[in-house]
Write a protein that holds these residues in place. Structure first.
Motif, PDB file in Angstrom:
ATOM      1  N   ILE A 153       0.809  -1.229   0.000  1.00 47.57           N
ATOM      2  CA  ILE A 153       0.000   0.000   0.000  1.00 47.57           C
ATOM      3  C   ILE A 153       0.839   1.275   0.000  1.00 47.57           C
ATOM      4  N   PRO A 154       1.895   1.415   0.826  1.00 51.45           N
ATOM      5  CA  PRO A 154       2.679   2.667   0.798  1.00 51.45           C
ATOM      6  C   PRO A 154       3.333   2.967  -0.541  1.00 51.45           C
ATOM      7  N   ARG A 155       3.483   1.948  -1.410  1.00 52.13           N
ATOM      8  CA  ARG A 155       4.142   2.145  -2.699  1.00 52.13           C
ATOM      9  C   ARG A 155       3.168   2.518  -3.806  1.00 52.13           C
ATOM     10  N   LEU A 156       1.854   2.532  -3.517  1.00 52.40           N
ATOM     11  CA  LEU A 156       0.858   2.805  -4.549  1.00 52.40           C
ATOM     12  C   LEU A 156       1.039   4.186  -5.167  1.00 52.40           C
ATOM     13  N   ARG A 157       1.494   5.147  -4.366  1.00 49.75           N
ATOM     14  CA  ARG A 157       1.642   6.518  -4.868  1.00 49.75           C
ATOM     15  C   ARG A 157       2.811   6.650  -5.841  1.00 49.75           C
ATOM     16  N   GLU A 158       3.708   5.669  -5.862  1.00 48.27           N
ATOM     17  CA  GLU A 158       4.935   5.781  -6.643  1.00 48.27           C
ATOM     18  C   GLU A 158       4.861   5.077  -7.996  1.00 48.27           C
ATOM     19  N   ILE A 159       3.898   4.171  -8.167  1.00 50.91           N
ATOM     20  CA  ILE A 159       3.867   3.374  -9.392  1.00 50.91           C
ATOM     21  C   ILE A 159       3.323   4.208 -10.558  1.00 50.91           C
ATOM     22  N   LYS A 160       3.817   3.904 -11.747  1.00 52.21           N
ATOM     23  CA  LYS A 160       3.406   4.598 -12.961  1.00 52.21           C
ATOM     24  C   LYS A 160       2.766   3.587 -13.906  1.00 52.21           C
ATOM     25  N   VAL A 161       1.431   3.535 -13.891  1.00 55.68           N
ATOM     26  CA  VAL A 161       0.686   2.640 -14.780  1.00 55.68           C
ATOM     27  C   VAL A 161      -0.469   3.432 -15.376  1.00 55.68           C
ATOM     28  N   SER A 162      -1.148   2.820 -16.351  1.00 54.21           N
ATOM     29  CA  SER A 162      -2.271   3.514 -16.984  1.00 54.21           C
ATOM     30  C   SER A 162      -3.407   3.722 -15.983  1.00 54.21           C
ATOM     31  N   GLU A 163      -4.256   4.702 -16.305  1.00 55.78           N
ATOM     32  CA  GLU A 163      -5.362   5.040 -15.400  1.00 55.78           C
ATOM     33  C   GLU A 163      -6.332   3.866 -15.244  1.00 55.78           C
ATOM     34  N   ASP A 164      -6.571   3.104 -16.332  1.00 54.40           N
ATOM     35  CA  ASP A 164      -7.491   1.957 -16.274  1.00 54.40           C
ATOM     36  C   ASP A 164      -6.976   0.899 -15.304  1.00 54.40           C
ATOM     37  N   ILE A 165      -5.687   0.602 -15.382  1.00 58.43           N
ATOM     38  CA  ILE A 165      -5.101  -0.402 -14.485  1.00 58.43           C
ATOM     39  C   ILE A 165      -5.146   0.094 -13.044  1.00 58.43           C
ATOM     40  N   MET A 166      -4.853   1.386 -12.863  1.00 65.77           N
ATOM     41  CA  MET A 166      -4.853   1.938 -11.503  1.00 65.77           C
ATOM     42  C   MET A 166      -6.248   1.877 -10.889  1.00 65.77           C
ATOM     43  N   GLN A 167      -7.280   2.089 -11.698  1.00 64.45           N
ATOM     44  CA  GLN A 167      -8.646   2.019 -11.191  1.00 64.45           C
ATOM     45  C   GLN A 167      -9.001   0.605 -10.729  1.00 64.45           C
ATOM     46  N   VAL A 168      -8.521  -0.391 -11.463  1.00 62.36           N
ATOM     47  CA  VAL A 168      -8.781  -1.776 -11.064  1.00 62.36           C
ATOM     48  C   VAL A 168      -8.095  -2.086  -9.741  1.00 62.36           C
ATOM     49  N   VAL A 169      -6.846  -1.633  -9.612  1.00 54.70           N
ATOM     50  CA  VAL A 169      -6.082  -1.911  -8.386  1.00 54.70           C
ATOM     51  C   VAL A 169      -6.727  -1.229  -7.181  1.00 54.70           C
ATOM     52  N   THR A 170      -6.999   0.083  -7.313  1.00 47.91           N
ATOM     53  CA  THR A 170      -7.611   0.789  -6.181  1.00 47.91           C
ATOM     54  C   THR A 170      -9.017   0.258  -5.906  1.00 47.91           C
ATOM     55  N   GLY A 171      -9.721  -0.184  -6.970  1.00 49.53           N
ATOM     56  CA  GLY A 171     -11.038  -0.780  -6.770  1.00 49.53           C
ATOM     57  C   GLY A 171     -10.963  -2.085  -5.988  1.00 49.53           C
ATOM     58  N   ALA A 172      -9.909  -2.883  -6.252  1.00 53.07           N
ATOM     59  CA  ALA A 172      -9.724  -4.133  -5.506  1.00 53.07           C
ATOM     60  C   ALA A 172      -9.463  -3.835  -4.024  1.00 53.07           C
ATOM     61  N   TYR A 173      -8.651  -2.821  -3.778  1.00 56.41           N
ATOM     62  CA  TYR A 173      -8.411  -2.420  -2.382  1.00 56.41           C
ATOM     63  C   TYR A 173      -9.705  -1.929  -1.737  1.00 56.41           C
ATOM     64  N   GLU A 174     -10.451  -1.116  -2.472  1.00 49.88           N
ATOM     65  CA  GLU A 174     -11.689  -0.551  -1.934  1.00 49.88           C
ATOM     66  C   GLU A 174     -12.672  -1.661  -1.561  1.00 49.88           C
ATOM     67  N   ASP A 175     -12.832  -2.646  -2.433  1.00 48.04           N
ATOM     68  CA  ASP A 175     -13.740  -3.767  -2.148  1.00 48.04           C
ATOM     69  C   ASP A 175     -13.299  -4.543  -0.910  1.00 48.04           C
ATOM     70  N   ALA A 176     -11.987  -4.726  -0.782  1.00 47.68           N
ATOM     71  CA  ALA A 176     -11.469  -5.484   0.371  1.00 47.68           C
ATOM     72  C   ALA A 176     -11.775  -4.754   1.678  1.00 47.68           C
ATOM     73  N   PHE A 177     -11.538  -3.447   1.696  1.00 46.93           N
ATOM     74  CA  PHE A 177     -11.825  -2.677   2.911  1.00 46.93           C
ATOM     75  C   PHE A 177     -13.314  -2.671   3.229  1.00 46.93           C
ATOM     76  N   GLN A 178     -14.141  -2.475   2.203  1.00 50.07           N
ATOM     77  CA  GLN A 178     -15.587  -2.423   2.431  1.00 50.07           C
ATOM     78  C   GLN A 178     -16.120  -3.746   2.971  1.00 50.07           C
ATOM     79  N   THR A 179     -15.567  -4.844   2.507  1.00 54.13           N
ATOM     80  CA  THR A 179     -15.992  -6.151   3.026  1.00 54.13           C
ATOM     81  C   THR A 179     -15.609  -6.302   4.500  1.00 54.13           C
ATOM     82  N   ILE A 180     -14.438  -5.816   4.854  1.00 53.37           N
ATOM     83  CA  ILE A 180     -14.014  -5.864   6.259  1.00 53.37           C
ATOM     84  C   ILE A 180     -14.964  -5.060   7.140  1.00 53.37           C
ATOM     85  N   TRP A 181     -15.387  -3.882   6.664  1.00 52.30           N
ATOM     86  CA  TRP A 181     -16.323  -3.078   7.477  1.00 52.30           C
ATOM     87  C   TRP A 181     -17.632  -3.829   7.694  1.00 52.30           C
TER      88      TRP A 181
END
Length: 554
Positions: free
Chosen positions: A488-516
């Motif tokens: 997670i701390p390295r997410l701000r440093e990676i350089k990928v396309s916006e579509d790929i970044m949305q999938v990655v952050t979406g996967a994180y978002e789903d994981a957190f929401q399920t935990i809540w």
């Protein structure tokens, strides 16, 4: 001392439930008209000592989370060594808390407290002078062996030196110290590791625990337990201690490393868990025959004790998971730095501190705790559930508002659940055992809660990331979902396309929401248990056999 013991014994059969409503109302009116007894100054210094203990223990847990990567980098430690540096302290606490509670009940609180301070101080010195990671691990383990005693004895001793009638406001003081430690710990860990030097994390703790020892030695005046030390040692449940140490180690380790160091299906995890669970059978027989059992099963004689203890377990399973995953949520979804994420969790932490104090004071004023329990658990359930709606497109104001109200619920439930358990204890001399058991089950709950959340996080994250057929090289490490949190701390440093970044952050978002959602289900069970909890009178002036004895009465 004799009169204090007679007073405690005379109430053995008069449990809280035996007091009628008119009697309770009369006692409440009488207490409102009588002025509060003026305490000796040594009492207030003892409260200061207990508050410092609460601060130390919380600091040591929260400060290392930010300092450990710096320490591992400077000492050239491996990921395996870093893991053990983190888990060693938790393991030490897990296996010693009920042992300290039992020993202090037979030998005396101060002797157990001195032993825990000594071990914690030795661990601080080893940690601060370490030149390699293996020494860091050893220092953390020894600190944990002492920290387990400090953690459980702070509340047990508070029960010794206060009556149930006055205890809510003093529990508020300790809750404030715990909460302040939780809020300031990450900032202290980051500042010391990056600017001052990480060894000072050990030296500052050593200085603080040294001051604690001085205060305890000169101002903590407890009524001593009469009897020969050899007779006391024979009463101790040595077989239970040994067996519990093995069980605690066998269960705590796999819960800590599952899906991090080893998988849930690995032989290391399964064999250790099975051994720990099977040993519970002989442990039950040992405890049944012990003269002074380590597990005080005799206190579970009413519904409120049982519901309060289970509620404490549920609270532990939620609290640590929230404090761990909420900052990570802001880092992963809003791409904040660790320090920015720590600031973003201040609404929760501040309301937790404030409401733990306010709830204690309101209970002290109203002499009722059930409404506070209902409100606290309901707020936790509602706003954990509403956190499911928080995502990358949600306004920060809404995110902060939800977590602030969640913090208010956590603070209220923390104070009211503790008071409910203590009010339900029938014998005053069992209050220390009851609160020791509550602290222990809360800690065990945190281990199980973190293990469950870790597994859920990895599973949901892997499912969300499966939308990407081939991961870019910068994201290749995420093929192993157990690395998702560390990345997670390295997410701000990676350089990928916006579509790929949305999938990655979406996967994180789903994981957190399920935990809540899962944690909201835990809280829902806690809310149900709060409804089953009975309202017992708080108008008890009994003092246990190890009660506070001012110097002037000696």
């Amino acid at each position: 001392m004799d009169s204090g013991m007679e007073k405690g014994v005379s109430r053995v059969d008069d449990g809280p439930a035996s007091q009628t409503e008119p009697e309770a109302n009369a006692a409440q009116q009488n207490s409102a008209t009588q002025p509060r007894e003026r305490k000796h100054y040594s009492f207030y210094l003892s409260i200061l000592m207990l508050s410092m203990i609460a601060l130390i223990v919380t600091w040591d847990v929260t400060a290392l989370s930010l300092a450990l990567p710096v320490i591992a980098d400077e000492l050239h430690g491996t990921n395996f060594q870093s893991f053990w540096a983190s888990i060693a302290y938790i393991l030490g606490i897990a296996v010693t808390q009920p042992i300290y509670a039992s020993i202090s009940d037979v030998v005396g609180r101060k002797y157990a407290l001195y032993a825990s301070i000594l071990l914690f101080g030795i661990g601080c010195i080893i940690f601060a002078t370490a030149t390699e990671m293996n020494v860091i691990v050893a220092g953390r383990l020894i600190k944990g062996l002492g920290g387990g005693g400090l953690d459980v004895l702070q509340t047990i001793i508070l029960c010794d030196i206060t009556t149930l009638k006055e205890r809510p406001r003093w529990l508020g003081v300790l809750s404030m110290a715990n909460a302040v430690g939780a809020v300031t710990g990450p900032f202290i860990g980051g500042a010391f590791s990056e600017q001052i030097g990480w060894p000072w994390l050990g030296w500052i703790n050593l200085i603080t625990v040294g001051i604690t020892f001085v205060l305890a030695f000169f101002f903590l005046h407890l009524t001593p337990i009469e009897g020969d030390i050899k007779d006391k040692m024979r009463k101790l449940d040595w077989s239970g201690f040994a067996l519990f140490t093995v069980i605690g180690t066998a269960v705590a380790l796999p819960l800590s490393w599952a899906d991090t160091l080893y998988g849930w299906g690995s032989w290391q995890t399964l064999v250790s868990l099975i051994i720990g669970l099977l040993l519970l059978v002989p442990f039950a027989f040992v405890e049944k025959r012990a003269a002074v059992p380590m597990i005080p099963y005799q206190i579970f004689d009413n519904v409120s004790i049982i519901t309060g203890t289970v509620s404490g377990f549920l609270y532990g399973s939620m609290m640590n998971a929230i404090l761990l995953y909420l900052p990570l949520f802001f880092q992963a979804v809003y791409l904040q730095t660790p320090s920015e994420a720590a600031k973003s969790t201040l609404p929760l932490c501040c309301l937790l501190v404030a409401m733990s104090i306010i709830a204690s004071l309101l209970i002290d004023w109203s002499r009722k705790y059930r409404i506070a329990m209902w409100a606290g658990w309901s707020f936790i359930t509602i706003f954990l559930g509403l956190n499911y709606t928080i995502g990358g497109n949600t306004s920060r104001a809404q995110a902060y508002a939800f977590q602030a109200l969640l913090g208010a619920g956590l603070g209220t439930a923390l104070a009211s659940t503790m008071i409910a358990v203590l009010a339900s204890v029938r014998r005053v001399d069992d209050e220390g055992l009851a609160v020791g058991m509550l602290v222990t089950v809360r800690f065990v709950g945190s281990l199980i809660g973190l293990a469950i959340c870790s597994t859920i996080f990895s599973s949901i994250f892997q499912k969300g990331l499966s939308a990407l057929k081939d991961l870019p090289e910068q994201l290749a490490i995420l093929e192993d979902p157990s690395q998702a949190v560390g990345f997670i701390p390295r997410l701000r440093e990676i350089k990928v396309s916006e579509d790929i970044m949305q999938v990655v952050t979406g996967a994180y978002e789903d994981a957190f929401q399920t935990i809540w959602v899962v944690l909201a289900a835990f809280s829902g069970l806690g809310a149900l248990l709060s409804v089953l909890t009975r309202e017992h009178s708080l108008e008890k002036d009994d003092v246990g056999r190890q009660g506070f004895k001012a110097p002037s009465s000696e």
